[in-house]
Structure formats: structure tokens, C-alpha cells
Design an enzyme around this catalytic site. Structure first.
Site, short mmCIF file in Angstrom:
data_model
loop_
_atom_site.label_atom_id
_atom_site.label_comp_id
_atom_site.label_asym_id
_atom_site.label_seq_id
_atom_site.Cartn_x
_atom_site.Cartn_y
_atom_site.Cartn_z
N ASP A 419 41.13 38.42 45.22
CA ASP A 419 39.96 37.57 45.36
C ASP A 419 39.88 36.69 44.12
OD1 ASP A 419 37.41 36.44 45.49
OD2 ASP A 419 36.47 38.26 46.26
N HIS A 420 40.04 35.38 44.31
CA HIS A 420 40.09 34.48 43.16
C HIS A 420 38.75 34.39 42.44
CE1 HIS A 420 42.05 31.65 40.64
NE2 HIS A 420 42.90 31.19 41.55
N ARG A 421 37.69 34.95 43.05
CA ARG A 421 36.40 34.92 42.37
C ARG A 421 36.32 35.93 41.24
NH1 ARG A 421 32.62 35.97 47.48
NH2 ARG A 421 34.25 37.57 47.69
#
Length: 449
Positions: A419-421
């Protein structure tokens, strides 16, 4: 709920994790049998697992509600128990066990554990009205209360009403196969599978116009209702792809050293073998200790990232019922041998369908060995709400450069979907490189365990 003087109806309990229904797999008892408190009376299958359901009442079975293959909603009767002729009080045994606290308790339901002494109020069996319908609609649909034939379709389950509305099916057009003509989930599923989309669309006033152009199921087509575990999988994966901005990175690694290490361990102690999956799990735990950003999830409502204190390791397992992800809680506390034993026990139980729902949720990181399917790589979907998933492909002989010389080595591809967040490429790349280095040089694990 009481059906006759002295008898008790045991309702399908809340099996946890938001499950609202269960399918009867097999009855453990028959009408006329004598049962004791907390005796398993039926095996049911939810969207997550197969569960043995214990009955909190003692006595003689006078009725079984539902046949094998029938779906029962939570809160509806499963079995009716009558007191034995020599029992002074049909509820005394249950109350005594309730005060003492019996050992066979289901999630969200069961005998008491002391304290307040209050019992949970059980749901009332009622004919669920359509949204906005007057309260009298319930009674009008019940011949037993009106003294005459029903004026509305006989539907006990609100789930059946909801699904009928979603599929645009007029319940009045269905013939119920349940007791007294009650329309069951199976009746609705049969109607959904029937090739009559035009009639169903006409019954839905707000159906999108674009749906009118959908081709009906033709002769010879196989129609499979998206229900049970397939629906759960579809909903969860769709939510993951919809909410999580995922990225996948991968690298080829020489796994020769890892295989040699496993062979040496198992040769020394063949009575407690260690699997490749257990070694990969140990490597993942080492990587998550170094890069805890990936052992997390995003709280969208709170606008925050929560890093978990423990690693609840999910293991993707293919079963006859579909893909499930059983969880090893606090896996970081286990030794490698304990990991191997826990993985073997857990995956076997998952394939047998005997894991309780609580063992199939709550993961913080997933390990997916898709190499067992004979494939090299994949871009798997993250198990929502987790933030990362490590995938491992098959291990095969390939040409590899070793000390400047070409050699045949055992090579695999590992991938990380994240998850790039929760992090950027530096953290994700660092974790994947750590995993790759430990696969190629298992001795590096000693410095981190």
C-alpha cells in the site's frame, strides 16, 4: 422462542465477524435423540468456515429446523428441545451450566461467564416486512396469526427479501419449498439462476438502463450464483482494489542456499521437519522487524496509519471452498520449528474447513506461496485492510552467474505488493531486498533472530 409448553427453540447463534447466515451441512442428532448441554447438534458452513454448533439446552429432540443444504439466517430456530419425562425443570440444566460457565461457547453467543447474570435477549421470529411497510404486514403474512391463508408471500428471512430486491425478483411469483410454503434462500437462488433477466429487470423500477442490454444466459450456459465464500472473496478483493493504491515490485533470487539449509535442518532432526514456507515466514518476520511500516493498516476514517505491535501472519491457502487466509497471531513469538508446526496444522484445518471464523481474520501481513501452482510470478491483491503481501513463485533450475561463472542454481521470483500510503519505494525496496538477501544467504538470519 417457545413452540409448545415446556419446549425450547435453540436459535442459530451469531457466529461472529458479521456473518448473518449459515448453511446446514450435517445434523449430528435426529428427532427423538437425547442431548446434553453443549453437545454438538449440527455442522454449519458459513462464508468463512465450517463450524460445529453446540446446543445450550438438555432434553429430547422434537424438531429439526432445516435440512442439509438449507441456508438459515442468524436468529432463526435450529432445533427444538423438550424436557425429559424425569427432568423436573427443562431449563434447570441450562441455567446451572450458564452460571458455572461451560466450555463450549461460540463467538458472540453462548452460556454465561458470571457477572451480571443477565441473559442476552434472543431475536423474535417474525416475518420481515418490506422497508416502509406497516407493522401489520408481518401478521398479515402469517396464517397462524390471521387464522386464514396468507395475503403476502411467506418469507421469514430478511436476507431473502433483500436479495430478491437486489435481483429484481417478485417474491409473489415464487413457490416456497419450506414448511407451510415459506420461501427459502434455495428457492431464491434457483430463481436467480433461471434465464429470465428481462422479467426480473422489469420488476426493478430503478434498474439502470445500461443493464437492459445484457445478454441473457443461453441454453447450455452454466449460471453460478455469487453467494457464500465466493461472494465474500469477491467483495473483499473488490474493496481492496477500490481503496488501496497498491504497487508491486519483484526480484529474482538464488534459493539454493535456502534449500540446502532446510535439508541440513531436517537431516539433523527428521522427527520435526521444517518446511520452506516456515523458513520464508521466518524471513518475513525478520524483515518486518526491520521495516515495521509494512506491518500496518490505514484507518481511512481516522486519517491515520496504525502500525501493529505484533505480527499476525496470514497464509494464503487454496481450498475446495475457495481462497482463505488463516492467521497465525503473534507469529513473531514462535521459533522456526513452532512456525513450521503451526503452519502445517493451520493450512490442514483451513483445507478441511474446520477453522473458526476468528482464525480467518485479523491479519497484519500475508505470505502467499503461489509457486505451488507452477507459476513464476504474480501481482496479487492485498488482503484488505493489510498494507502488504509477499508472494513467492516456483523454485526451478535456471542458469545463474556465481563468482563470475555460469552455473545452474535453484531460482525463484519473490514479489512484494504494498500500500503506497503506508510507505514509499525506499522502505518497500529495502524490505524486499532484505528478504532476497536472507533467501540467498540464510546465515544472515542469525544476526536478526
Amino acid at each position: 422462542m417457545t413452540t409448545a409448553v415446556g419446549t425450547r427453540d435453540f436459535l442459530l447463534p451469531d457466529l461472529g465477524e458479521g456473518l448473518s447466515e449459515a448453511e446446514i451441512v450435517e445434523w449430528r442428532v435426529a428427532v427423538g435423540d437425547v442431548v446434553t448441554v453443549d453437545q454438538s447438534v449440527v455442522e454449519v458452513e458459513t462464508a468463512k468456515a465450517v463450524v460445529d454448533v453446540p446446543c445450550p439446552y438438555a432434553g429430547r429432540v422434537v424438531a429439526l429446523h432445516g435440512a442439509a443444504g438449507e441456508v438459515r439466517p442468524v436468529g432463526q430456530p435450529l432445533i427444538t428441545i423438550a424436557p425429559l419425562d424425569d427432568a423436573p425443570d427443562p431449563h434447570a440444566t441450562y441455567r446451572e451450566e450458564e452460571r458455572a460457565g461451560s466450555g463450549n461457547v461460540l463467538i458472540g453467543y453462548g452460556t454465561g461467564h458470571g457477572g451480571t447474570g443477565r441473559r442476552r435477549r434472543r431475536p423474535r421470529l417474525a416475518l420481515a416486512p418490506e422497508p416502509g411497510a406497516p407493522a401489520s404486514a408481518d401478521r398479515a403474512a402469517d396464517p397462524a396469526q390471521t387464522g386464514g391463508p396468507a395475503a403476502a408471500p411467506l418469507v421469514i428471512s430478511p436476507i431473502v427479501r433483500r436479495l430478491a430486491k437486489e435481483h429484481g425478483i417478485d417474491l409473489a411469483s415464487l413457490r416456497g419449498t419450506g414448511p407451510g410454503g415459506v420461501i427459502r434462500r434455495a428457492d431464491l437462488d434457483a430463481a436467480v439462476a433461471a434465464p429470465a433477466p428481462a422479467a426480473r429487470l422489469a420488476a426493478v423500477p430503478d434498474a439502470p438502463a445500461a443493464h437492459v442490454g445484457l445478454a441473457p444466459a443461453g441454453d447450455g450456459d452454466t449460471v453460478i450464483p455469487l453467494t457464500g465464500i465466493r461472494k465474500v472473496i469477491a467483495d473483499k478483493l473488490s474493496r481492496s482494489r477500490r481503496e488501496i493504491p497498491e504497487v508491486t515490485i519483484w526480484v529474482d533470487v538464488d534459493a539454493t542456499g535456502l534449500l540446502e539449509t532446510r535439508a541440513a535442518i531436517n537431516a539433523a532432526t527428521p522427527e520435526t521437519p521444517v518446511s520452506i514456507l516456515a523458513l520464508l515466514a521466518r524471513i518475513c518476520l525478520s524483515g518486518l522487524r526491520k521495516f515495521p511500516q509494512l506491518n500496518a493498516h490505514v484507518d481511512t476514517e481516522g486519517q491515520r496509519i496504525i502500525q501493529s505491535a505484533g505480527v499476525h501472519l496470514g497464509i494464503a491457502a487454496q481450498t475446495d471452498r475457495g481462497l482463505v487466509v488463516p492467521v497465525l497471531r503473534d507469529a513473531q513469538r514462535l521459533t522456526t520449528r513452532e512456525l513450521a508446526a503451526a503452519l502445517a496444522e493451520t493450512t490442514a484445518a483451513a483445507r478441511a474447513g474446520t477453522l473458526p471464523p476468528a482464525r480467518l481474520t485479523g491479519g497484519t501481513f500475508t505470505l502467499n506461496n503461489y509457486g505451488v501452482f507452477g507459476v513464476d510470478g504474480s501481482t496479487p491483491i492485498i488482503n484488505h485492510p493489510e498494507a502488504a503481501l509477499l508472494g513467492v513463485g516456483r523454485i526451478v533450475d535456471k542458469p545463474w552467474v556465481v563468482d563470475g561463472q555460469l552455473a545452474v542454481r535453484k531460482v525463484t521470483q519473490i514479489s512484494l505488493t504494498f500500500d503506497h500510503r503506508v510507505c514509499d519505494g525506499g522502505v518497500a525496496g529495502g524490505f524486499l531486498r532484505h528478504v532476497a538477501d536472507c533467501v540467498e544467504q540464510p546465515a544472515l538470519l542469525v544476526a536478526n533472530v
